[in-house]
Structures are given as structure tokens and as C-alpha cells.
Design a protein around this motif. Structure first.
Motif, PDB file in Angstrom:
ATOM      1  N   LEU A 219       0.865  -1.175   0.000  1.00 47.39           N
ATOM      2  CA  LEU A 219       0.000   0.000   0.000  1.00 47.39           C
ATOM      3  C   LEU A 219       0.902   1.225   0.000  1.00 47.39           C
ATOM      4  O   LEU A 219       1.896   1.272   0.737  1.00 47.39           O
ATOM      5  N   SER A 220       0.586   2.223  -0.820  1.00 57.24           N
ATOM      6  CA  SER A 220       1.446   3.408  -0.848  1.00 57.24           C
ATOM      7  C   SER A 220       0.673   4.632  -1.284  1.00 57.24           C
ATOM      8  O   SER A 220      -0.356   4.543  -1.973  1.00 57.24           O
ATOM      9  N   LEU A 221       1.181   5.806  -0.876  1.00 61.78           N
ATOM     10  CA  LEU A 221       0.716   7.114  -1.316  1.00 61.78           C
ATOM     11  C   LEU A 221       1.906   7.850  -1.927  1.00 61.78           C
ATOM     12  O   LEU A 221       3.000   7.881  -1.332  1.00 61.78           O
ATOM     13  N   GLU A 222       1.686   8.464  -3.106  1.00 61.89           N
ATOM     14  CA  GLU A 222       2.741   9.190  -3.810  1.00 61.89           C
ATOM     15  C   GLU A 222       2.221  10.582  -4.177  1.00 61.89           C
ATOM     16  O   GLU A 222       1.196  10.707  -4.866  1.00 61.89           O
ATOM     17  N   TRP A 223       2.919  11.593  -3.727  1.00 60.75           N
ATOM     18  CA  TRP A 223       2.500  12.986  -3.998  1.00 60.75           C
ATOM     19  C   TRP A 223       3.556  13.635  -4.882  1.00 60.75           C
ATOM     20  O   TRP A 223       4.681  13.885  -4.455  1.00 60.75           O
ATOM     21  N   TYR A 224       3.191  13.890  -6.149  1.00 61.00           N
ATOM     22  CA  TYR A 224       4.060  14.537  -7.120  1.00 61.00           C
ATOM     23  C   TYR A 224       3.687  16.020  -7.179  1.00 61.00           C
ATOM     24  O   TYR A 224       2.874  16.443  -7.991  1.00 61.00           O
ATOM     25  N   TYR A 225       4.262  16.796  -6.282  1.00 60.11           N
ATOM     26  CA  TYR A 225       3.832  18.184  -6.156  1.00 60.11           C
ATOM     27  C   TYR A 225       4.577  19.117  -7.095  1.00 60.11           C
ATOM     28  O   TYR A 225       4.309  20.319  -7.096  1.00 60.11           O
ATOM     29  N   SER A 226       5.507  18.599  -7.885  1.00 59.84           N
ATOM     30  CA  SER A 226       6.088  19.328  -9.013  1.00 59.84           C
ATOM     31  C   SER A 226       6.680  18.283  -9.950  1.00 59.84           C
ATOM     32  O   SER A 226       6.816  17.113  -9.569  1.00 59.84           O
ATOM     33  N   PRO A 227       7.041  18.654 -11.194  1.00 58.91           N
ATOM     34  CA  PRO A 227       7.585  17.647 -12.120  1.00 58.91           C
ATOM     35  C   PRO A 227       8.859  16.975 -11.619  1.00 58.91           C
ATOM     36  O   PRO A 227       9.214  15.888 -12.079  1.00 58.91           O
ATOM     37  N   SER A 228       9.553  17.591 -10.662  1.00 61.11           N
ATOM     38  CA  SER A 228      10.804  17.017 -10.176  1.00 61.11           C
ATOM     39  C   SER A 228      10.770  16.854  -8.663  1.00 61.11           C
ATOM     40  O   SER A 228      11.796  16.974  -7.993  1.00 61.11           O
ATOM     41  N   ALA A 229       9.583  16.565  -8.113  1.00 60.49           N
ATOM     42  CA  ALA A 229       9.467  16.439  -6.663  1.00 60.49           C
ATOM     43  C   ALA A 229       8.503  15.319  -6.308  1.00 60.49           C
ATOM     44  O   ALA A 229       7.510  15.089  -6.996  1.00 60.49           O
ATOM     45  N   LEU A 230       8.788  14.644  -5.221  1.00 56.75           N
ATOM     46  CA  LEU A 230       7.975  13.523  -4.762  1.00 56.75           C
ATOM     47  C   LEU A 230       8.107  13.381  -3.246  1.00 56.75           C
ATOM     48  O   LEU A 230       9.197  13.513  -2.695  1.00 56.75           O
ATOM     49  N   VAL A 231       6.982  13.099  -2.617  1.00 55.33           N
ATOM     50  CA  VAL A 231       6.958  12.589  -1.254  1.00 55.33           C
ATOM     51  C   VAL A 231       6.090  11.345  -1.284  1.00 55.33           C
ATOM     52  O   VAL A 231       4.961  11.378  -1.811  1.00 55.33           O
ATOM     53  N   SER A 232       6.603  10.242  -0.773  1.00 59.75           N
ATOM     54  CA  SER A 232       5.826   9.003  -0.805  1.00 59.75           C
ATOM     55  C   SER A 232       6.044   8.226   0.481  1.00 59.75           C
ATOM     56  O   SER A 232       7.073   8.350   1.145  1.00 59.75           O
ATOM     57  N   ILE A 233       5.046   7.442   0.818  1.00 57.52           N
ATOM     58  CA  ILE A 233       5.141   6.526   1.934  1.00 57.52           C
ATOM     59  C   ILE A 233       4.460   5.226   1.522  1.00 57.52           C
ATOM     60  O   ILE A 233       3.410   5.246   0.868  1.00 57.52           O
ATOM     61  N   GLY A 234       5.085   4.123   1.867  1.00 51.24           N
ATOM     62  CA  GLY A 234       4.532   2.839   1.483  1.00 51.24           C
ATOM     63  C   GLY A 234       4.644   1.832   2.615  1.00 51.24           C
ATOM     64  O   GLY A 234       5.577   1.886   3.430  1.00 51.24           O
ATOM     65  N   LEU A 235       3.700   0.932   2.674  1.00 51.69           N
ATOM     66  CA  LEU A 235       3.705  -0.179   3.618  1.00 51.69           C
ATOM     67  C   LEU A 235       3.803  -1.474   2.829  1.00 51.69           C
ATOM     68  O   LEU A 235       3.192  -1.608   1.769  1.00 51.69           O
ATOM     69  N   PHE A 236       4.569  -2.430   3.345  1.00 53.09           N
ATOM     70  CA  PHE A 236       4.681  -3.709   2.659  1.00 53.09           C
ATOM     71  C   PHE A 236       4.668  -4.845   3.668  1.00 53.09           C
ATOM     72  O   PHE A 236       5.065  -4.682   4.829  1.00 53.09           O
ATOM     73  N   ASN A 237       4.222  -5.978   3.195  1.00 54.01           N
ATOM     74  CA  ASN A 237       4.210  -7.186   4.010  1.00 54.01           C
ATOM     75  C   ASN A 237       4.494  -8.387   3.118  1.00 54.01           C
ATOM     76  O   ASN A 237       3.878  -8.531   2.058  1.00 54.01           O
ATOM     77  N   VAL A 238       5.445  -9.193   3.527  1.00 50.81           N
ATOM     78  CA  VAL A 238       5.796 -10.415   2.810  1.00 50.81           C
ATOM     79  C   VAL A 238       5.580 -11.579   3.758  1.00 50.81           C
ATOM     80  O   VAL A 238       6.279 -11.698   4.778  1.00 50.81           O
ATOM     81  N   GLN A 239       4.600 -12.401   3.443  1.00 43.85           N
ATOM     82  CA  GLN A 239       4.332 -13.598   4.232  1.00 43.85           C
ATOM     83  C   GLN A 239       5.011 -14.780   3.548  1.00 43.85           C
ATOM     84  O   GLN A 239       4.577 -15.238   2.498  1.00 43.85           O
TER      85      GLN A 239
END
Length: 998
Positions: free
Chosen positions: A784-804
């Protein structure tokens, strides 16, 4: 063209040139073999293609790839042709969130994604052969010159159209296509020079690129050649696999008859290794890489692409070390611990002590020289026929052929400084008994200091009779030499695949992708040692020997002249065969005091370059050497895979998604050798009889569903969700190979207890080299992740992962009754091997920030920064000495990258740091601590790198780079952070170069 970021309007034309009509292909290939496609371009139809020149343009392209990918992807683009952001491919990959690397001689060699090395690496979307790792799905990245690669995608969530093979991720290396170049001819070249902070040599690297785009036809040729000399040092324990906990009052073969300390009881045990040293290591690598690509638009709808990807690397790992050991098993109570720490009770109820300030009462001290050489070569050929017509159907046909081979040698020469009497080694050249090295120090043990309390583990040697130990060349003799663990490997790969795509004009269903693939990989490994015939004094018989130790039973070590062994007879080294260092030819012996950051003294060593050719070296002293196969580590495996995938692409203006499955059927033909008894008593345990082949046929199938969703919460905010099942192919070396028994000299104490010869080679442990019953790693992944591209050369993202992890492979240990070298079973010994373990999890989070500060005024607008952090928590199901749960091996719970860069008016600067928290290096089995071993940990590390370049004009640039600026090193400790056991020390590397283009 703007050299910082040239943008062209190439859209659907070039982005769709990788498909051929299924109707054409089906007539060529039978539908029995299925393939996966890597059709990442379908979400980029309306995205500008960036012709990358510079840090800012590379950053923008990476964000574009991530934003419009149909799964969870991170991307790296070369900043210019032949110019990845870092020195090696692995070094560049470590900047991606969730990736951790392992190093070879300081260079990045292999990677983990989210804490796991079960990562498949593709070349332009398909499997390929790397000569450095023929049996695995992940290459040794030191094989591949970075100049051949134009970019890399790190695919973290599975989809049906990506070739399965990675549990936690897939790396796709991408080479350039000629029709993506500017029209006409492009020529580019660079040359650079590198100097290390410890090595003396100046290394060089040259790259040449020629490309032609004629509109409908194009060609690219890239050649890279380099030579490097990498200094790295090993300080402390030389072998983590040979730990023991000898205890008082015991009857085990490694337990002393005398007390370990003088506290008046017999309830103590202490931690020790078989050998300690201060060792310098220099790795010399010569790499050649070449890539040829031909691309032709045959008709408006039909395109041909052909690639040849070639790598060739010769390397030699050479080392010289002052080593003190316990004669490999004969003297386990050999240390005096100062200020020991009581760590609790062993499973046998003994008080277990460790120490960091130790005196080693060493029965043997040697000047150790060693050389490991490799010759690696691989060729991977890709032929594609791609179709894109006016209708909804498109497709491709692809054939891949790979071939690779590797030859590896290991050769050792040990110059005794001790005379051998402390561990019972004598010789008889016909004039009576004398020490094996009659001029060496002795007859007692040598008190060698081992100090971990400073910055680096240091050995210290005493003065004896006014002479500094090791300062006199007349004390040295070549008393032991051997060549083992040599092998030849070769592999072949053939793949045929069909991919198809049918597009729909509906509200949600956009296309259905489907494919079939057939793959065949075959790997053969022949391992061998070198044996030389050693004759009896009268020449009536001889026996082939690997360990040419002037002190084995074969050499009449009791000095009596009688027959010490009914098998061997009365054999002896022979008059005149004492090999003194002072009598060796000029240039064979070097005087060395280079041990990196420590200074134990100045000692004499055989030049390890003389060991590069094992046959030539061994025959100099013991003529007639021959190859002798070691059946336990030789094998042949054939792997056949059949793949089928179907994937539906969904979407509208607000979301895109894909859902599908990949089905894989795997068949293995495994040919192992049936390992018999030792060929002879004096031969090493693994030189055993080959009693024939054991052929195992096995097959397994995997059904891997997957789902990916990307939805636009706002114009710049993207939410992603992904779920899928994953598997990774078995390492073919793990399923083949036999049972190899390690044996060492019994020694006086055990001989007295059991009534055997002290020179008998006794079974000490064993390793099951291959387990045909292994099942592959399998897992279920959620992202699960959120990606914020607030300019053509900018990003803030956070992601969660789980491997069973549904199943994984781990090292396991048990005990078994195994024979000594004379065929008699006297005791149980520890056996290690691989087995499947149920369950296990990896879960965590990734945060990433990236931005070009182009909104700032004037010169400050050239600034940019990036930061990412990964939290990865894992459980393996294994426990340590204290019974505490352990994570997966080599996984750092915390890792982070920080990059600060500047680009303005032709000037580019970058400062980058990489951090890893502590990670589990291994779970080391230690005699006396069964069933639990000691957890071997590597302390946190932080690496700092810098690069700078300046464009003199449009065509010429100069650049400077530095890797490992702080000379970071790796510290290993056993179980407790204050119980340091070894260090790997790497050097700083500085490079200066010039680049030109036409």
C-alpha cells in the motif's frame, strides 16, 4: 539541444515497437511454452520521453517512470550515456528505498530488496546468464560494466506480465535502443584514473560508445574496459565457521584435559576460533564488456531488434597474513583470557566465557599466502520480432540464447615460523628425527597477543632471545602448501517466448495481455583439488597427497624412521626437500608490513602472484600434480520451465489497474555423485571415491495470481495497492552436490583418550552440499502506498509492505555418525545442510522524498535533495544462543539514503550517504553450544560518496568522484555487541576522468 534536459516528442511510435502479432507468431511456436512480457510502456503513451543529460533530467525521468508504472516501481536512469550515478550497478541500486547491498572487496556485488536476496535480475525484461553466479537468478554485479546499462527498474510488486523469480522484487536492467537516439551519428568516449587510499596502483577505465539512428534503422556499439586493484583487509578471526566452546571435565574431542583457568572447579567453557590473523587482501580485476544492438523498422508495423551482451572478467584475490592457529583442532585450550565476561550457561551447564584481550598460546604461527583466481565469460543474445499494426492486436516473438563459463582456482602457501614441535610435527630425512621446520621458533607454543579493545583487532608477537618474532628470514620454511576448492562451471540458456496484446475500447477494460514461454537452463560444475605423488624412501610406492604438509603421518612425523601407518608405509619428505624461504629464487619472497590500519610488524611472505597458477606452483616443489575430482561438490543440473500468463489492464481517467496470473511449471534433472569412502588416509576427506551417479527428477508448479491498482486521489496524489503471490527459482547448487566430511588431525590429547594416532584425520563436521528435496521460496506480498508529485521534479511518498513467507530455505544442523579417515566410526559429529522451513514474515515501511529546488532564486535554483528511509522487520523462526528469535539473514531493520546535489551552468555536484543498521551475518554452529549457535552480527555502517563534473563546453566534460570517503569498515561480533570477532576494512577510492562526445 539543451544538455541539461533535452525533451523530444517521441510518443506512441517508439513506445510500442516491442510487439509482434500473435497471429504471425503462433504459426512459428507451438503453444506448449509460455512467456511473460514486461509491457511497462502502455501507461506512458502520452508521456514525454526524456533524453537524459544531467542529474536534474535523470531525476525527472525516474519520477516519470515511477508515476506512470503499472506496479510499485522505482527507477534509476544514467545521467548520460555510460554514466550511472555511482561507480557500479549495485552501488547505484543501493540509493533506491528498500535496497541493501553486499560488498566484494569494497565494490557492490549483490543486493537485497526489502531484506531479502531472493531477487531476480532481468536484462531488457528477460532472464540472462551472469558468469559470476551461474546457478542463481541474481547476478554478481561486479561482472557487468556499468557503462553498458542505460537504466534500471526496481519492480517491487508482482504482476502477471513480469517474469516471476523474485520474492521481494525484480531488477530489470535496460540497455539503450538506437532509434531512441538523436537522428544521425552519436559518438561518446571517456577515460578515467582511480587511486585507492591503501593500494599503490593507479587504475584506469575506458569507455567508447558509437550510435547511429537512420530513422528506420539504427545500431549501437558500446565497449568498456577497466582494470582495478582494490585493497581490503581482514582482521581478527579468519573463519567464522570454526568456532568451539571447549569445556572442562568433558570427553568431547575438542575438550582439554587440563583446566581452562585455575578457579578450582571444572564447570567452565570458553569461546575460541581455530585461527586468528591480520591479513591484507588485494583484488585485481580486469573487466571487458561490450554491447551491440541493431534495431530496424522493417515495415510500418514490423520491427526487428537484435542484442549481443558480452562480459569478460579475470580477477585474482590475493592475500598475505600473519596467522596464529591451534594447528586446526589439536589444541583447543590454547588461550588465556584476560578480563573474561561470563555469558551464562552452555546447554551442558558450563559457565561460558568470552574475552576481548587474549593471549594465544599458539602451537603454530605462519606467514600465510593465498591466491584465488577467476576467469568469467558470458554471452547473451536476444532476437526480437515486434508487430504493431493498425488493429487492436499486437505481439512479439523473442528468442534468447546465453552461454557462460567460469574457472576458479585456490592456492595456498604457508610459511612456518614455528618449528612444529608444539603440535608434534617432526620429519626424518634419513639422518634422524628433527622438527618439521628445524630453524623455526619453538619447541613450545608462542604467546601471541590478540587485542580487540582498540579501533581494530591487532596481533602482537613477542621477542625471543633478543630477536623480534618473524624478523629473521632464516626462521621461515614452506611447510604446507595445497590447492583445493578449484572448479570449472559452464551454463547454457535457451528461451523462446510469444507475447500478445489485444486492446479494447470499453469504459474499463483496456487490454488483455497474454503470453507463453519455454526456457531451458543447464549448469555443470566440476570441482577438483591438486594431488601430487609422494614416494617412499626406497621408491617402492607412492601416495597422492593434497595437503603437502611436512608433518602429516605420511611423512614419518614421529621421526623414528618406522612405519607410522600401515596404509601409507614408511614415507618421508626426502632429503633436500626442506623448503627454506632464504633459499627460494629471487622475487619469490616479499617483506611486508602492510596490514591496513594495524601494525603487527614486518614479516616475510611468498608473493601470492606466484600462486596464481596452482599447477606451476605446486609442481615446482612436488612434481606430477594432477586434478582429482571432488564428487561431493560436482554436479549437473538441467532446469526446464514453462510459463503462461494472462493479464487484464483496466482503467479510466481516475484509475489504472491490472489483474491476472502467471503459471509456472518447473522440471529439474539433477545428477549428483554418490560419495564413497576417502581414497586414502592421507588425502583430504572430500577427495573420496565416486561411486556413480544419483539421478533425481522432480517437478513442481506454481500458480501466481496478482493485482495492482493505482488511483488518482487528486491530480498529483496517487494511491497504490498491490497483492500477489511470488516465488523464486531454486539455486541449482543447493539441490546438487553430495555429503562432504571435514577431517583434521586428531592431536595428542584426543589420541591419548581414544587410543588412536595423533596424526589420524578424524571427522570433525560435515556438510550436505545438495538437497534435491528442497522446495523454492514462496510468499504472498501486499503493498500500500501514497505518492504525492507536487512538481515535475518532486515527490513525497510513503509505502507499507508485508511479505508472508510460506516456505523458505535455511541452513540446518543435526548430528550423525560419520567415519574417520581410516573408515572407523568413533563419534557423532555436526552435519549442516539446507532444508525448508515453514513460515516467516517481513513487514515494514518506506518513506521517500525527492526535490529539485528550481523555485529558488539565482544560483540556488541548482540545488536538489533526496532522502529515503526503510523499516524492514523480519522473523526467520531461528533462535540464537539465548533462545531469542532471529531475523532473516543479512536484513537490516533500518536503512536510509541521503543525497544533496547541485547542477548549474555546466557544474554538477553530488554528496550521497548510505546507512544500514546491524544485520545478521550468519548463525554459526559452535561445538559445545548445540543445538543453538552464536548469532554473528555486522555492526551498522555508513558509506559516504561524492562526485563532481564540469562541462568545459558542449562536447567535453571533466569529472571527479570519491567512494567510501570515510574509509568505513565492517565490524563483526558474535552474539554480544562487546564480543567483536573480525573486521573487513575497505579503502577510499578517488577517480578523475574526462568525457567527450560528438
Amino acid at each position: 539541444m539543451n544538455k541539461q534536459a533535452s525533451v523530444s516528442s517521441q510518443t506512441n511510435g517508439h513506445l510500442k515497437k516491442s510487439i509482434i502479432a500473435l497471429s504471425i507468431s503462433t504459426a512459428i511456436i507451438a503453444p506448449a511454452s509460455f512467456a511473460a512480457t514486461n509491457d511497462k510502456e502502455k501507461n506512458l503513451k502520452d508521456v514525454e520521453v526524456i533524453d537524459v543529460r544531467g542529474i536534474r533530467a535523470s531525476t525527472t525521468k525516474n519520477l516519470n517512470t515511477k508515476r506512470f508504472a503499472d506496479s510499485v516501481v522505482d527507477s534509476i536512469s544514467a545521467e548520460d550515456i555510460g554514466k550511472l550515478p555511482d561507480v557500479t550497478i549495485a552501488d547505484s541500486l543501493q540509493r533506491v528505498p528498500g535496497i541493501q547491498i553486499r560488498r566484494s572487496a569494497g565494490e557492490g556485488s549483490t543486493i537485497n530488496v526489502r531484506g531479502m536476496p531472493q531477487v531476480t535480475t532481468l536484462l531488457n525484461g528477460e532472464q540472462f546468464l551472469s558468469a559470476g553466479s551461474l546457478t542463481t537468478v541474481q547476478p554478481d554485479f561486479t561482472d557487468i560494466p556499468s557503462a553498458l546499462v542505460g537504466g534500471m527498474d526496481v519492480i517491487k510488486s508482482s504482476n502477471a506480465s513480469t517474469l516471476a523469480g523474485g520474492i521481494s522484487g525484480t531488477i530489470n536492467l535496460k540497455t539503450r535502443r538506437p532509434l531512441d537516439l538523436d537522428e544521425g551519428t552519436t559518438l561518446l568516449g571517456s577515460t578515467e584514473f582511480t587511486q585507492g587510499s591503501y593500494s599503490d596502483e593507479t587504475d584506469n577505465k575506458t569507455m567508447a560508445f558509437a550510435g547511429y539512428n537512420g530513422g528506420d534503422i539504427g545500431v549501437i556499439v558500446t565497449v568498456s574496459k577497466d582494470k582495478s586493484n582494490l585493497a581490503n583487509y581482514r582482521l581478527g578471526s579468519t573463519n567464522h565457521d570454526w568456532g568451539m566452546a571447549p569445556f572442562e571435565g568433558g570427553t568431547c574431542w575438542y575438550c582439554p584435559s587440563q583446566p581452562l583457568n585455575n578457579d578450582g572447579d571444572d564447570d567452565d567453557a570458553e569461546f575460541t576460533y581455530v585461527s586468528y590473523g591480520n591479513v591484507n587482501r588485494f583484488t585485481e580485476r580486469e573487466r571487458l564488456g561490450a554491447n551491440l544492438t541493431l534495431q530496424a523498422q522493417l515495415t510500418d508495423s514490423l520491427e526487428f531488434v537484435g542484442d549481443v551482451f558480452y562480459t569478460d572478467m579475470d580477477d585474482a584475490d590475493r592475500q598475505q597474513g600473519l596467522m596464529a592457529d591451534n594447528a586446526w583442532g589439536g589444541h583447543w585450550a590454547w588461550q588465556d583470557q584476560h578480563d573474561p565476561i561470563n555469558r551464562g550457561l552452555t546447554p551442558g551447564g558450563k559457565n561460558f566465557y568470552t574475552a576481548q584481550d587474549i593471549t594465544l598460546n599458539a602451537p603454530r604461527v605462519v606467514a600465510h599466502s593465498e591466491s584465488h583466481t577467476n576467469k568469467r565469460e558470458s554471452t547473451n543474445i536476444n532476437l526480437e520480432l515486434n508487430y504493431q499494426g493498425d488493429g487492436p492486436l499486437s505481439g512479439s516473438f523473442r528468442y534468447i540464447n546465453g552461454s557462460a563459463d567460469r574457472s576458479h582456482t585456490e592456492n595456498v602457501a604457508q610459511g612456518y615460523m614455528t618449528n612444529g614441535l608444539a603440535h608434534g610435527l617432526q620429519r626424518n630425512d634419513g639422518d634422524g628425527a628433527r622438527p618439521v621446520n628445524p630453524d623455526g621458533y619453538g619447541p613450545g607454543t608462542i604467546p601471541v597477543g590478540l587485542d580487540y579493545t582498540g579501533s581494530h583487532p591487532t596481533l602482537s608477537v613477542p621477542s625471543i632471545d633478543g630477536e623480534v618474532f618473524g624478523s629473521n628470514i632464516n626462521r621461515y620454511a614452506l611447510s604446507s602448501t595445497y590447492s583445493e576448492n578449484n572448479f570449472d562451471e559452464e551454463a547454457a540458456l535457451d528461451i523462446v517466448r510469444l507475447d500478445g496484446k489485444y486492446e479494447f475500447d470499453t469504459e474499463h477494460l483496456k487490454a488483455v495481455n497474454f503470453g507463453v514461454r519455454f526456457g531451458d537452463r543447464e549448469v555443470t560444475r566440476q570441482e577438483y583439488v591438486l594431488l601430487a605423488p609422494i614416494a617412499s624412501p626406497d621408491g617402492s610406492e607412492s601416495i597422492d597427497i593434497m595437503w603437502k604438509d611436512q608433518g602429516l603421518a605420511l611423512y614419518d612425523t614421529d621421526g623414528s624412521g618406522g612405519a607410522p601407518s600401515s596404509t601409507a608405509g614408511d614415507l618421508t619428505v626426502g632429503a633436500g626437500n626442506l623448503i627454506r624461504y632464504s633459499e627460494l629464487p629471487k622475487g619469490w619472497v616479499q617483506q611486508t608490513s602492510d596490514f591496513g590500519p594495524v601494525s603487527p610488524g614486518t614479516f616475510y611472505f611468498i608473493d601470492p602472484r606466484k600462486l596464481d597458477d596452482p599447477f606451476a606452483f605446486q609442481n615446482t616443489f612436488y612434481p606430477g600434480n594432477k586434478r582429482a575430482a571432488t564428487p561431493g561438490t560436482s554436479f549437473k543440473v538441467s532446469e526446464t520451465t514453462q510459463n503462461l500468463f494472462v493479464q487484464a489492464d483496466l482503467g479510466n481517467d481516475n484509475y489504472s489497474a491490472n489483474v491476472g496470473f502467471q503459471y509456472i511449471k518447473t522440471e529439474l534433472d539433477i545428477v549428483q555423485n554418490l560419495v564413497g569412502d576417502p581414497v586414502c588416509q592421507a588425502c583430504p576427506g572430500k577427495v573420496a571415491e565416486d561411486l556413480g551417479d544419483v539421478v533425481t527428477k522432480k517437478e513442481y508448479s506454481d500458480f501466481l495470481p496478482s493485482f495492482n491498482l493505482s488511483t488518482n486521489l487528486t491530480e498529483d496524489l496517487i494511491f497504490r495497492a498491490a497483492w500477489g503471490k511470488t516465488m523464486t527459482r531454486l539455486d541449482l547448487a543447493d539441490v546438487a552436490g553430495g555429503l562432504s566430511i571435514s577431517r583434521s588431525r586428531a592431536g595428542d590429547e584426543l589420541a591419548a583418550r581414544e587410543g588412536i594416532s595423533p596424526d589420524l584425520l578424524i571427522a570433525t563436521n560435515a556438510q550436505m552440499q545438495g538437497n534435491p528435496d528442497l522446495q523454492p521460496w514462496r510468499a504472498t506480498n501486499t503493498d500500500l502506498s501514497l505518492e504525492w508529485y507536487y512538481s515535475p521534479s518532486a515527490l513525497v511518498s510513503i509505502g507499507l509492505f508485508n511479505v508472508q513467507l510460506e516456505s523458505f530455505i535455511e541452513s540446518s544442523s543435526w548430528t550423525a555418525e560419520l567415519p574417520d579417515a581410516d573408515g572407523v566410526v568413533r563419534r557423532e559429529v555436526a552435519v549442516t545442510g539446507l532444508d525448508n522451513a515453514p513460515g516467516g514474515t517481513i513487514s515494514g515501511a518506506e518513506f521517500a522524498y525527492q526535490q529539485a529546488f528550481d523555485f529558488l532564486p539565482d544560483m540556488w535554483s541548482g540545488l536538489g535533495a533526496g532522502f529515503n528511509y526503510t523499516y524492514s522487520d523480519s522473523e526467520s523462526g531461528r533462535v540464537d544462543f539465548n533462545g531469542e528469535q532471529l531475523p532473516l539473514q543479512d536484513n537490516s531493520k533500518h536503512s536510509a539514503n541521503a543525497v544533496l546535489w547541485y547542477e548549474k551552468d555546466g557544474l554538477q555536484l553530488r554528496l550521497a550517504t548510505n546507512y544500514r543498521s546491524k544485520r545478521l551475518a550468519s548463525l554459526s554452529g559452535v561445538g559445545g553450544l548445540e543445538p543453538n549457535g552464536l548469532a554473528i552480527w555486522t555492526e551498522p555502517t555508513t558509506y559516504v560518496d561524492i562526485s563532481a563534473s564540469y562541462d568545459i563546453n558542449e562536447n567535453v566534460s571533466v569529472y571527479l568522484s570519491g567512494s567510501n570517503l570515510t574509509e568505513e569498515y565492517e565490524v563483526n561480533y558474535a552474539q554480544w555487541s562487546d564480543n567483536q570477532i573480525s573486521q573487513n576494512v575497505y579503502e577510499r577510492r578517488m577517480t578523475i576522468g574526462i568525457r567527450g562526445r560528438l
